[in-house]
Design an enzyme around this catalytic site. Structure first.
Site, PDB file in Angstrom:
ATOM      1  N   GLU A  96      -9.537  -2.042   5.665  1.00  0.00           N
ATOM      2  CA  GLU A  96     -10.177  -1.757   6.946  1.00  0.00           C
ATOM      3  C   GLU A  96     -11.390  -2.675   7.154  1.00  0.00           C
ATOM      4  OE1 GLU A  96      -8.485  -0.048   8.814  1.00  0.00           O
ATOM      5  OE2 GLU A  96      -8.183   2.032   8.239  1.00  0.00           O
ATOM      6  N   ASP A  99       0.815  -1.217   0.000  1.00  0.00           N
ATOM      7  CA  ASP A  99       0.000   0.000   0.000  1.00  0.00           C
ATOM      8  C   ASP A  99       0.847   1.265   0.000  1.00  0.00           C
ATOM      9  OD1 ASP A  99       0.973  -0.385   2.583  1.00  0.00           O
ATOM     10  OD2 ASP A  99      -0.972  -0.969   3.382  1.00  0.00           O
ATOM     11  N   ASP A 101      -7.484  -3.073  14.507  1.00  0.00           N
ATOM     12  CA  ASP A 101      -8.859  -3.401  14.106  1.00  0.00           C
ATOM     13  C   ASP A 101      -8.917  -4.621  13.183  1.00  0.00           C
ATOM     14  OD1 ASP A 101      -7.665  -2.364  11.872  1.00  0.00           O
ATOM     15  OD2 ASP A 101      -9.065  -0.693  11.596  1.00  0.00           O
ATOM     16  N   HIS A 135      -7.135  -5.035  10.402  1.00  0.00           N
ATOM     17  CA  HIS A 135      -6.902  -4.810   8.970  1.00  0.00           C
ATOM     18  C   HIS A 135      -5.600  -5.465   8.506  1.00  0.00           C
ATOM     19  CE1 HIS A 135      -4.828  -0.709   9.938  1.00  0.00           C
ATOM     20  NE2 HIS A 135      -3.884  -1.573   9.647  1.00  0.00           N
TER      21      HIS A 135
HETATM   22  P1  PGA Z   1       2.218  -1.489  12.738  1.00  0.00           P
HETATM   23  O1  PGA Z   1       1.017  -1.451  11.686  1.00  0.00           O
HETATM   24  O2  PGA Z   1       3.146  -2.548  12.253  1.00  0.00           O
HETATM   25  O3  PGA Z   1       2.855  -0.124  12.690  1.00  0.00           O
HETATM   26  O4  PGA Z   1       1.606  -1.822  14.046  1.00  0.00           O
HETATM   27  C1  PGA Z   1       0.435  -2.647  11.276  1.00  0.00           C
HETATM   28  C2  PGA Z   1      -0.733  -2.362  10.362  1.00  0.00           C
HETATM   29  O5  PGA Z   1      -1.406  -1.338  10.537  1.00  0.00           O
HETATM   30  O6  PGA Z   1      -0.969  -3.189   9.462  1.00  0.00           O
END
Ligand code: PGA
Length: 287
Positions: free
Chosen positions: A164, A88, A157, A159
């Protein structure tokens, strides 16, 4: 495509003799988890130098990338034929912006290993025609032979990528609007809070499901609930990572804190500790 049909389609893509599993590996620390993840990636790249890797950003894979860099420098791990696709990128953020995922990947991995620049793919958040660009990104993945191993983190959450809760479980690379929670979680990477983009281009859940192996890392207590939802909850778009229960070859690496809400943690530990040697680390076929 509905999840069951997606799963059946996936199974048809794999010959019968391929093992199917969701493997849960509980390590004592994020460092140990990152080393195990790097061992799996190294095994794939050594067996298949032209491997196609799906890569992720965020704080979680940093240890994995550090360990891959060390293995490149000290162990001669060669990325010269590897191709990469990132999950992404923020929409409207210049690739040179310090919080862009282009910069993140450059600084945390690409500057330190020998992946050829023309083999690196990240979504272009500055594209003028997002739908056409996303279709092209999907086509590029297909043209490369598909993703052999996709590195994933997980949001609080649930994702994966920037899919999301509520994302279609069959979704492809597309524009996505971030939730307020994710915007808040990512604020720390921006000097000016008002600067956090609200839109991203992300591989879809369906795109991720087509990766031959998914390697998801999660560390820390804050991820415990999402991890429990992914492994032991129902398959639901409300926790997009839970769709990996339908994926035939997913490896989940967690530390003790991220494993703390898994009801069957002792069973996963037992399974891993008692694996026959031939099944250890990337027992899956390398393709
Ligand atoms: P993080 O993010 O590794 O910074 O916790 C993970 C994500 O949002 O997929």
């Amino acid at each position: 495509m509905d999840p069951l049909a997606a799963s059946l389609a996936l199974n048809q893509r794999f010959p019968n003799e391929d093992p199917s599993f969701m493997e849960v590996i509980i390590e004592s620390t994020p460092l140990a988890g990152s080393e195990t993840g790097a061992r799996i990636v190294e095994k794939l790249v050594r067996a298949k130098p032209e491997a196609v890797l799906g890569l992720a950003t965020g704080s979680t894979p940093l240890g994995l990338y550090r360990e891959l860099i060390r293995r490149h420098r000290e162990g001669g791990l060669d990325f010269g034929a590897v191709t990469t696709f990132n999950l992404d990128e923020y929409v409207g953020l210049d690739p040179r912006h310090p919080a862009s995922y282009h910069r993140f990947m450059q600084e945390n991995l690409f500057d330190h290993v020998n992946i050829r620049p023309d083999h690196i793919h990240l979504p272009d958040g500055m594209t003028a025609d997002i739908p056409a660009y996303c279709a092209g990104y999907e086509a590029a993945i297909r043209a490369a032979g598909g993703i052999g191993l996709q590195v994933l983190g997980i949001g609080h959450d649930g994702h994966i990528g920037f899919n999301e809760p509520g994302s279609s479980l069959g979704s492809r690379t597309r524009l996505k609007t971030l939730t307020a929670e994710t915007i808040e979680a990512n604020r720390r990477f921006f000097s000016d809070a008002g600067e956090v983009p609200h839109h991203v281009i992300t591989m879809g859940v369906g795109t991720i499901l087509e990766s031959r192996v998914c390697l998801l890392l999660a560390f820390g207590e804050a991820k415990a609930e999402a991890v429990a939802g992914m492994v032991e909850g129902p398959v639901t778009a409300m926790c997009p990572a839970s769709v990996l229960q339908l994926h035939p070859q997913t490896v989940l690496i967690v530390d003790e804190a991220a494993a703390s809400r898994l009801r069957r943690a002792d069973y996963y530990r037992y399974v891993y500790a008692n694996k026959p040697e031939f099944q250890r680390d990337a027992s899956f076929p390398v393709r």
